[in-house]
Scaffold this motif. Structure first.
Motif, PDB file in Angstrom:
ATOM      1  N   MET A   1      31.598  46.400  29.824  1.00  0.00           N
ATOM      2  CA  MET A   1      32.974  46.784  30.087  1.00  0.00           C
ATOM      3  C   MET A   1      33.320  46.521  31.544  1.00  0.00           C
ATOM      4  N   HIS A   2      34.448  45.846  31.783  1.00  0.00           N
ATOM      5  CA  HIS A   2      34.858  45.647  33.152  1.00  0.00           C
ATOM      6  C   HIS A   2      35.883  46.682  33.592  1.00  0.00           C
ATOM      7  N   PHE A   3      35.517  47.445  34.639  1.00  0.00           N
ATOM      8  CA  PHE A   3      36.488  48.320  35.284  1.00  0.00           C
ATOM      9  C   PHE A   3      36.743  47.756  36.673  1.00  0.00           C
TER      10      PHE A   3
ATOM     11  N   TYR B  62      46.611  45.271  32.008  1.00  0.00           N
ATOM     12  CA  TYR B  62      45.397  46.075  32.108  1.00  0.00           C
ATOM     13  C   TYR B  62      45.159  46.464  33.575  1.00  0.00           C
ATOM     14  N   LEU B  63      44.461  47.576  33.782  1.00  0.00           N
ATOM     15  CA  LEU B  63      44.263  48.073  35.150  1.00  0.00           C
ATOM     16  C   LEU B  63      43.305  47.184  35.933  1.00  0.00           C
ATOM     17  N   THR B  64      43.703  46.830  37.135  1.00  0.00           N
ATOM     18  CA  THR B  64      42.902  45.898  37.927  1.00  0.00           C
ATOM     19  C   THR B  64      43.126  46.120  39.416  1.00  0.00           C
ATOM     20  N   ASP B  65      42.209  45.581  40.247  1.00  0.00           N
ATOM     21  CA  ASP B  65      42.467  45.581  41.687  1.00  0.00           C
ATOM     22  C   ASP B  65      42.645  44.168  42.222  1.00  0.00           C
ATOM     23  N   ILE B  66      42.560  43.172  41.319  1.00  0.00           N
ATOM     24  CA  ILE B  66      42.936  41.802  41.705  1.00  0.00           C
ATOM     25  C   ILE B  66      43.875  41.277  40.622  1.00  0.00           C
ATOM     26  N   ASP B  67      44.788  40.387  41.032  1.00  0.00           N
ATOM     27  CA  ASP B  67      45.799  39.926  40.100  1.00  0.00           C
ATOM     28  C   ASP B  67      45.771  38.408  39.992  1.00  0.00           C
ATOM     29  N   PRO B  68      45.666  37.788  38.808  1.00  0.00           N
ATOM     30  CA  PRO B  68      45.477  38.455  37.523  1.00  0.00           C
ATOM     31  C   PRO B  68      44.081  39.086  37.401  1.00  0.00           C
ATOM     32  N   CYS B  69      43.914  39.953  36.409  1.00  0.00           N
ATOM     33  CA  CYS B  69      42.675  40.716  36.250  1.00  0.00           C
ATOM     34  C   CYS B  69      41.524  39.821  35.780  1.00  0.00           C
ATOM     35  N   PRO B  70      40.289  40.259  35.939  1.00  0.00           N
ATOM     36  CA  PRO B  70      39.138  39.450  35.530  1.00  0.00           C
ATOM     37  C   PRO B  70      39.151  39.049  34.061  1.00  0.00           C
ATOM     38  N   ILE B  71      39.753  39.855  33.208  1.00  0.00           N
ATOM     39  CA  ILE B  71      39.813  39.477  31.788  1.00  0.00           C
ATOM     40  C   ILE B  71      40.736  38.272  31.624  1.00  0.00           C
ATOM     41  N   CYS B  72      41.897  38.296  32.294  1.00  0.00           N
ATOM     42  CA  CYS B  72      42.821  37.161  32.225  1.00  0.00           C
ATOM     43  C   CYS B  72      42.226  35.897  32.858  1.00  0.00           C
ATOM     44  N   ARG B  73      41.411  36.091  33.913  1.00  0.00           N
ATOM     45  CA  ARG B  73      40.813  34.948  34.612  1.00  0.00           C
ATOM     46  C   ARG B  73      39.637  34.347  33.860  1.00  0.00           C
ATOM     47  N   ALA B  85      48.064  46.511  22.914  1.00  0.00           N
ATOM     48  CA  ALA B  85      47.757  47.944  22.834  1.00  0.00           C
ATOM     49  C   ALA B  85      48.721  48.733  23.706  1.00  0.00           C
ATOM     50  N   GLU B  86      48.756  50.037  23.484  1.00  0.00           N
ATOM     51  CA  GLU B  86      49.701  50.871  24.241  1.00  0.00           C
ATOM     52  C   GLU B  86      49.206  51.206  25.645  1.00  0.00           C
ATOM     53  N   GLU B  87      47.882  51.513  25.751  1.00  0.00           N
ATOM     54  CA  GLU B  87      47.361  52.063  26.996  1.00  0.00           C
ATOM     55  C   GLU B  87      46.057  51.379  27.414  1.00  0.00           C
ATOM     56  N   ALA B  88      45.762  51.447  28.719  1.00  0.00           N
ATOM     57  CA  ALA B  88      44.511  50.877  29.232  1.00  0.00           C
ATOM     58  C   ALA B  88      43.297  51.503  28.546  1.00  0.00           C
ATOM     59  N   GLY B  89      43.381  52.777  28.227  1.00  0.00           N
ATOM     60  CA  GLY B  89      42.270  53.456  27.558  1.00  0.00           C
ATOM     61  C   GLY B  89      41.926  52.815  26.219  1.00  0.00           C
ATOM     62  N   ASP B  90      42.953  52.283  25.523  1.00  0.00           N
ATOM     63  CA  ASP B  90      42.711  51.601  24.246  1.00  0.00           C
ATOM     64  C   ASP B  90      41.929  50.317  24.479  1.00  0.00           C
ATOM     65  N   ILE B  91      42.266  49.603  25.564  1.00  0.00           N
ATOM     66  CA  ILE B  91      41.567  48.352  25.893  1.00  0.00           C
ATOM     67  C   ILE B  91      40.094  48.645  26.173  1.00  0.00           C
ATOM     68  N   ILE B  92      39.842  49.727  26.904  1.00  0.00           N
ATOM     69  CA  ILE B  92      38.451  50.082  27.227  1.00  0.00           C
ATOM     70  C   ILE B  92      37.660  50.273  25.935  1.00  0.00           C
ATOM     71  N   ALA B  93      38.278  50.959  24.963  1.00  0.00           N
ATOM     72  CA  ALA B  93      37.604  51.194  23.682  1.00  0.00           C
ATOM     73  C   ALA B  93      37.389  49.869  22.942  1.00  0.00           C
ATOM     74  N   ILE B  94      38.387  48.988  22.966  1.00  0.00           N
ATOM     75  CA  ILE B  94      38.278  47.711  22.240  1.00  0.00           C
ATOM     76  C   ILE B  94      37.251  46.796  22.906  1.00  0.00           C
ATOM     77  N   GLU B  95      37.209  46.810  24.245  1.00  0.00           N
ATOM     78  CA  GLU B  95      36.218  45.992  24.969  1.00  0.00           C
ATOM     79  C   GLU B  95      34.793  46.350  24.548  1.00  0.00           C
ATOM     80  N   ARG B  96      34.551  47.621  24.264  1.00  0.00           N
ATOM     81  CA  ARG B  96      33.203  48.057  23.866  1.00  0.00           C
ATOM     82  C   ARG B  96      32.758  47.433  22.552  1.00  0.00           C
ATOM     83  N   THR B  97      33.711  46.976  21.743  1.00  0.00           N
ATOM     84  CA  THR B  97      33.348  46.362  20.463  1.00  0.00           C
ATOM     85  C   THR B  97      32.844  44.934  20.650  1.00  0.00           C
TER      86      THR B  97
END
Lengths: 197, 197
Positions: A1-3, B62-73, B85-97
């Motif tokens: 997971m990336h945070f 998605y929550l990030t400290d660089i733009d675009p985020c590492p997932i987009c990059r 998804a509605e919230e960043a928390g949902d993405i965190i759960a989906i990433e775990r899959t």
């Protein structure tokens, strides 16, 4: 997971707190990110502020921002009854009962299994108060574990030197508790401590 | 109960956090007071730091400290599958899959019962991505409540305009769950969504 790094660090820091597991830490961190900056700043400042301005009262050891603490200053409280406890959290619980005596807090996680010994306890302020003769009874409000037992015996010895009565909190069945579900030690203590009605 | 003012304020601030009741707040506050100052400062700084340095990615939300985020990059991720998804928390759960597509986060507590309407959703960045033609499927990962249903229908309409396939997460019996204890709606969805073995 990336945070994002700052988010990951916040989750790590929150996880160091008691009762906060990884899932709760994540939830709190995401909540903090959604909270308006002003509110977040208030939380961070409250943390720093409490840490820098709250200290143990020089007389009783309870947490305070003025010395001596308001409990020690309160002339309406009974100076003849002194309740000794391990931690400020114990005092908070005892205060809720409406107890109107005064306190002495050891402020020490006494850990016999670790490398602590009784010599590391600072009981000088306690002895100073016993010397004045105003204390007529010391209530030992110590937890019912091995360390609590050893502490109780040690402190009872100290207090008795000054000819002051020592008592301990009663053990027994919690109010509302069923006899059937009481463990045998509690039940034995409840029988030993039985009272006439 | 008397608490020193800064301690009381800290307990108040901690209580504003989700899942933190008065007793937990008190416990956390007392723990913070016992923690070395350096550690406490780290916690406060992590809070301020995360709040000031983490923001929603301009591309996916998605929550990030660089733009675009590492997932987009991340060039290894499949740009043809976009999970909404509605919230960043949902993405965190989906990433775990282990999901390896990309995301679009609405970042909005969509509240139909309140005064929100669908017009307040910023779906322009979503439409920009659909226009490029690289997205072949949009998975709607929305919660199974009324707001989620309305959002799903609204977003499905938007996505279909671009001729892109829209899917939703399957409903059914949770892995390890017993049929006997499944509620009727879940069970009905599980029957409807039955698969050949």
């Amino acid at each position: 997971m990336h945070f994002a790094r700052p988010l990951e660090k916040l989750i790590d820091e929150l996880q160091k707190l008691p009762t906060i597991g990884p899932k709760t830490a994540q939830r709190l961190a995401l909540y903090i990110l959604k909270t308006p900056e002003e509110e977040v700043r208030k939380l961070a400042e409250a943390i720093i502020d409490a840490k820098s301005r709250v200290f143990p009262c020089s007389r009783c050891g309870y947490l305070t921002d003025i010395d001596p603490c308001p409990i020690c200053r309160d002339e309406k409280r009974d100076k003849s009854i002194l309740c000794v406890a391990e931690e400020a959290g114990d005092i908070i619980a005892i205060e809720r009962t409406g107890f109107k005596g005064q306190y002495f807090v050891l402020n020490k996680d006494f850990n016999l299994m670790g490398h602590d010994d009784l010599g590391s306890l600072n009981i000088k302020p306690l002895e100073e108060r016993l010397k004045t003769g105003e204390v007529k009874e010391v209530i030992l409000a110590l937890n019912p574990d091995i360390d609590g037992e050893i502490l109780a015996r040690f402190l009872a010895g100290v207090v008795e030197k000054y000819g002051v009565k020592v008592t301990r909190l009663a053990h027994g069945i919690p109010v509302g508790g069923y006899i059937e579900f009481a463990d045998e030690i509690t039940l034995r203590r409840a029988i030993e401590g039985r009272r006439e009605i």
